[in-house]
Design a protein around this motif. Structure first.
Motif, PDB file in Angstrom:
ATOM      1  N   VAL A  28     -28.814 -25.485   5.774  1.00 25.97           N
ATOM      2  CA  VAL A  28     -27.483 -26.080   5.184  1.00 25.97           C
ATOM      3  C   VAL A  28     -28.079 -27.263   4.203  1.00 25.97           C
ATOM      4  CG1 VAL A  28     -25.676 -27.364   5.309  1.00 25.97           C
ATOM      5  CG2 VAL A  28     -26.026 -25.781   7.005  1.00 25.97           C
ATOM      6  N   LEU A  29     -27.792 -27.191   2.840  1.00 24.65           N
ATOM      7  CA  LEU A  29     -28.088 -28.247   1.914  1.00 24.65           C
ATOM      8  C   LEU A  29     -27.024 -29.184   1.924  1.00 24.65           C
ATOM      9  CD1 LEU A  29     -30.080 -29.016  -0.031  1.00 24.65           C
ATOM     10  CD2 LEU A  29     -28.655 -27.803  -1.777  1.00 24.65           C
ATOM     11  N   VAL A  30     -27.514 -30.416   2.197  1.00 27.64           N
ATOM     12  CA  VAL A  30     -26.436 -31.627   2.401  1.00 27.64           C
ATOM     13  C   VAL A  30     -26.615 -32.570   1.045  1.00 27.64           C
ATOM     14  CG1 VAL A  30     -25.589 -33.332   3.469  1.00 27.64           C
ATOM     15  CG2 VAL A  30     -26.166 -31.412   4.531  1.00 27.64           C
ATOM     16  N   ASN A  31     -25.527 -32.760   0.580  1.00 23.47           N
ATOM     17  CA  ASN A  31     -25.370 -33.827  -0.499  1.00 23.47           C
ATOM     18  C   ASN A  31     -25.433 -35.284   0.151  1.00 23.47           C
ATOM     19  OD1 ASN A  31     -25.204 -35.510  -2.998  1.00 23.47           O
ATOM     20  ND2 ASN A  31     -23.336 -34.433  -3.424  1.00 23.47           N
ATOM     21  N   VAL A  32     -26.495 -35.794   0.250  1.00 18.08           N
ATOM     22  CA  VAL A  32     -26.487 -36.952   1.023  1.00 18.08           C
ATOM     23  C   VAL A  32     -25.865 -38.200   0.455  1.00 18.08           C
ATOM     24  CG1 VAL A  32     -28.141 -38.651   2.279  1.00 18.08           C
ATOM     25  CG2 VAL A  32     -28.843 -36.274   2.128  1.00 18.08           C
ATOM     26  N   GLN A  33     -25.037 -38.831   1.176  1.00 14.68           N
ATOM     27  CA  GLN A  33     -24.165 -40.192   0.858  1.00 14.68           C
ATOM     28  C   GLN A  33     -24.687 -41.400   1.480  1.00 14.68           C
ATOM     29  OE1 GLN A  33     -21.585 -39.275  -1.327  1.00 14.68           O
ATOM     30  NE2 GLN A  33     -22.599 -37.339  -1.454  1.00 14.68           N
ATOM     31  N   ALA A  34     -25.509 -40.884   2.827  1.00 11.05           N
ATOM     32  CA  ALA A  34     -25.904 -42.448   3.461  1.00 11.05           C
ATOM     33  C   ALA A  34     -26.978 -41.612   4.246  1.00 11.05           C
ATOM     34  CB  ALA A  34     -24.945 -43.007   4.067  1.00 11.05           C
ATOM     35  N   SER A  35     -28.086 -42.672   4.551  1.00 10.05           N
ATOM     36  CA  SER A  35     -29.275 -42.254   5.231  1.00 10.05           C
ATOM     37  C   SER A  35     -29.881 -43.358   5.880  1.00 10.05           C
ATOM     38  CB  SER A  35     -30.407 -41.700   4.501  1.00 10.05           C
ATOM     39  OG  SER A  35     -31.377 -41.400   5.155  1.00 10.05           O
ATOM     40  N   GLY A  36     -30.610 -43.281   7.082  1.00 12.36           N
ATOM     41  CA  GLY A  36     -31.225 -44.452   7.653  1.00 12.36           C
ATOM     42  C   GLY A  36     -32.590 -44.334   7.519  1.00 12.36           C
ATOM     43  N   LEU A  37     -33.339 -45.427   7.616  1.00 13.44           N
ATOM     44  CA  LEU A  37     -34.765 -45.502   7.795  1.00 13.44           C
ATOM     45  C   LEU A  37     -34.938 -45.649   9.317  1.00 13.44           C
ATOM     46  CD1 LEU A  37     -37.831 -45.287   6.595  1.00 13.44           C
ATOM     47  CD2 LEU A  37     -37.574 -47.536   6.215  1.00 13.44           C
ATOM     48  N   PHE A  38     -35.604 -45.110  10.119  1.00  8.85           N
ATOM     49  CA  PHE A  38     -35.798 -45.328  11.513  1.00  8.85           C
ATOM     50  C   PHE A  38     -37.488 -45.873  11.834  1.00  8.85           C
ATOM     51  CE2 PHE A  38     -32.453 -42.392  11.110  1.00  8.85           C
ATOM     52  CZ  PHE A  38     -31.600 -42.747  11.767  1.00  8.85           C
ATOM     53  N   HIS A  39     -37.464 -46.463  13.032  1.00 11.18           N
ATOM     54  CA  HIS A  39     -38.616 -46.920  13.456  1.00 11.18           C
ATOM     55  C   HIS A  39     -39.639 -45.754  13.475  1.00 11.18           C
ATOM     56  CE1 HIS A  39     -41.774 -48.084  16.369  1.00 11.18           C
ATOM     57  NE2 HIS A  39     -41.492 -49.092  15.857  1.00 11.18           N
ATOM     58  N   THR A  40     -39.468 -44.568  13.892  1.00 14.73           N
ATOM     59  CA  THR A  40     -40.085 -43.370  13.873  1.00 14.73           C
ATOM     60  C   THR A  40     -40.854 -43.196  12.285  1.00 14.73           C
ATOM     61  OG1 THR A  40     -38.485 -42.030  13.960  1.00 14.73           O
ATOM     62  CG2 THR A  40     -39.616 -42.401  16.141  1.00 14.73           C
ATOM     63  N   ASP A  41     -39.996 -43.329  11.270  1.00 17.48           N
ATOM     64  CA  ASP A  41     -40.162 -42.972  10.059  1.00 17.48           C
ATOM     65  C   ASP A  41     -41.394 -44.116   9.648  1.00 17.48           C
ATOM     66  OD1 ASP A  41     -38.295 -41.253   9.708  1.00 17.48           O
ATOM     67  OD2 ASP A  41     -36.963 -42.688   8.860  1.00 17.48           O
ATOM     68  N   LEU A  42     -41.349 -45.375   9.918  1.00 16.62           N
ATOM     69  CA  LEU A  42     -42.363 -46.129   9.785  1.00 16.62           C
ATOM     70  C   LEU A  42     -43.643 -45.984  10.678  1.00 16.62           C
ATOM     71  CD1 LEU A  42     -40.059 -49.547   9.966  1.00 16.62           C
ATOM     72  CD2 LEU A  42     -41.118 -47.982   7.846  1.00 16.62           C
ATOM     73  N   LEU A  43     -43.345 -45.370  11.900  1.00 17.50           N
ATOM     74  CA  LEU A  43     -44.499 -44.759  12.649  1.00 17.50           C
ATOM     75  C   LEU A  43     -45.281 -44.052  12.038  1.00 17.50           C
ATOM     76  CD1 LEU A  43     -45.843 -45.221  15.450  1.00 17.50           C
ATOM     77  CD2 LEU A  43     -44.576 -43.004  16.103  1.00 17.50           C
ATOM     78  N   PHE A  44     -44.692 -43.054  11.409  1.00 16.54           N
ATOM     79  CA  PHE A  44     -45.388 -41.821  10.617  1.00 16.54           C
ATOM     80  C   PHE A  44     -45.915 -42.174   9.233  1.00 16.54           C
ATOM     81  CE2 PHE A  44     -42.074 -38.759  12.527  1.00 16.54           C
ATOM     82  CZ  PHE A  44     -42.947 -38.205  13.527  1.00 16.54           C
ATOM     83  N   ALA A  45     -45.454 -43.478   8.641  1.00 17.28           N
ATOM     84  CA  ALA A  45     -46.096 -43.803   7.576  1.00 17.28           C
ATOM     85  C   ALA A  45     -47.263 -44.690   7.633  1.00 17.28           C
ATOM     86  CB  ALA A  45     -44.994 -44.740   6.833  1.00 17.28           C
ATOM     87  N   THR A  46     -47.323 -45.291   9.029  1.00 16.31           N
ATOM     88  CA  THR A  46     -48.661 -45.992   9.291  1.00 16.31           C
ATOM     89  C   THR A  46     -49.763 -45.274  10.266  1.00 16.31           C
ATOM     90  OG1 THR A  46     -47.340 -47.096  10.891  1.00 16.31           O
ATOM     91  CG2 THR A  46     -47.180 -48.114   8.786  1.00 16.31           C
ATOM     92  N   HIS A  47     -49.371 -44.307  10.650  1.00 13.43           N
ATOM     93  CA  HIS A  47     -50.218 -43.726  11.781  1.00 13.43           C
ATOM     94  C   HIS A  47     -50.310 -42.210  11.170  1.00 13.43           C
ATOM     95  CE1 HIS A  47     -48.848 -46.845  14.118  1.00 13.43           C
ATOM     96  NE2 HIS A  47     -50.075 -46.656  14.765  1.00 13.43           N
ATOM     97  N   ASP A  48     -51.657 -41.702  11.421  1.00 13.38           N
ATOM     98  CA  ASP A  48     -51.861 -40.324  10.863  1.00 13.38           C
ATOM     99  C   ASP A  48     -51.351 -39.190  11.936  1.00 13.38           C
ATOM    100  OD1 ASP A  48     -53.223 -38.225   9.483  1.00 13.38           O
ATOM    101  OD2 ASP A  48     -55.098 -38.741  10.161  1.00 13.38           O
ATOM    102  N   LEU A  49     -50.176 -39.167  11.658  1.00 12.31           N
ATOM    103  CA  LEU A  49     -49.371 -38.209  12.399  1.00 12.31           C
ATOM    104  C   LEU A  49     -48.927 -36.722  11.705  1.00 12.31           C
ATOM    105  CD1 LEU A  49     -47.052 -40.480  14.631  1.00 12.31           C
ATOM    106  CD2 LEU A  49     -49.068 -39.477  15.181  1.00 12.31           C
ATOM    107  N   VAL A  50     -48.526 -36.920  10.269  1.00  9.74           N
ATOM    108  CA  VAL A  50     -48.095 -35.954   9.497  1.00  9.74           C
ATOM    109  C   VAL A  50     -49.154 -35.672   8.160  1.00  9.74           C
ATOM    110  CG1 VAL A  50     -45.830 -36.044  10.201  1.00  9.74           C
ATOM    111  CG2 VAL A  50     -46.366 -37.245   8.198  1.00  9.74           C
ATOM    112  N   SER A  51     -49.243 -34.571   7.933  1.00 10.37           N
ATOM    113  CA  SER A  51     -49.889 -34.333   6.493  1.00 10.37           C
ATOM    114  C   SER A  51     -48.979 -34.982   5.266  1.00 10.37           C
ATOM    115  CB  SER A  51     -50.634 -33.069   6.321  1.00 10.37           C
ATOM    116  OG  SER A  51     -49.120 -32.086   6.364  1.00 10.37           O
TER     117      SER A  51
END
Length: 75
Positions: A28-51
């Motif tokens: 499903v393609l969603v036209n996003v109206q609101a979104s949150g930034l989560f602690h896990t997003d920051l974890l991915f941004a600072t640790h080598d967990l995703v390419s």
């Protein structure tokens, strides 16, 4: 479509245009109206967990813009 993209570890997110394919299968393609930034997003941004580059999968609120051919109904 705009997205927060993680381009490099420890550099944060870049707000940039990304190409989105039409939904396939049960997607499903969603036209996003609101979104949150989560602690896990920051974890991915600072640790080598995703390419990178990566667009993480946050919880969003929005309007359904398109559905894949295998979507049976909308809620």
């Amino acid at each position: 479509m705009k997205a927060h993209v993680l381009n490099a570890l420890g550099r944060g997110f870049d707000f940039e245009d990304v190409d989105i394919a039409a939904p396939m299968g049960r997607e499903v393609l969603v036209n996003v109206q609101a979104s949150g930034l989560f602690h896990t997003d920051l974890l991915f941004a600072t640790h080598d967990l995703v390419s990178t580059p990566a667009v993480l999968d946050p919880e969003v609120a929005g309007i359904v813009a398109a559905v894949g051919p295998d979507v049976a109904h909308r809620l």
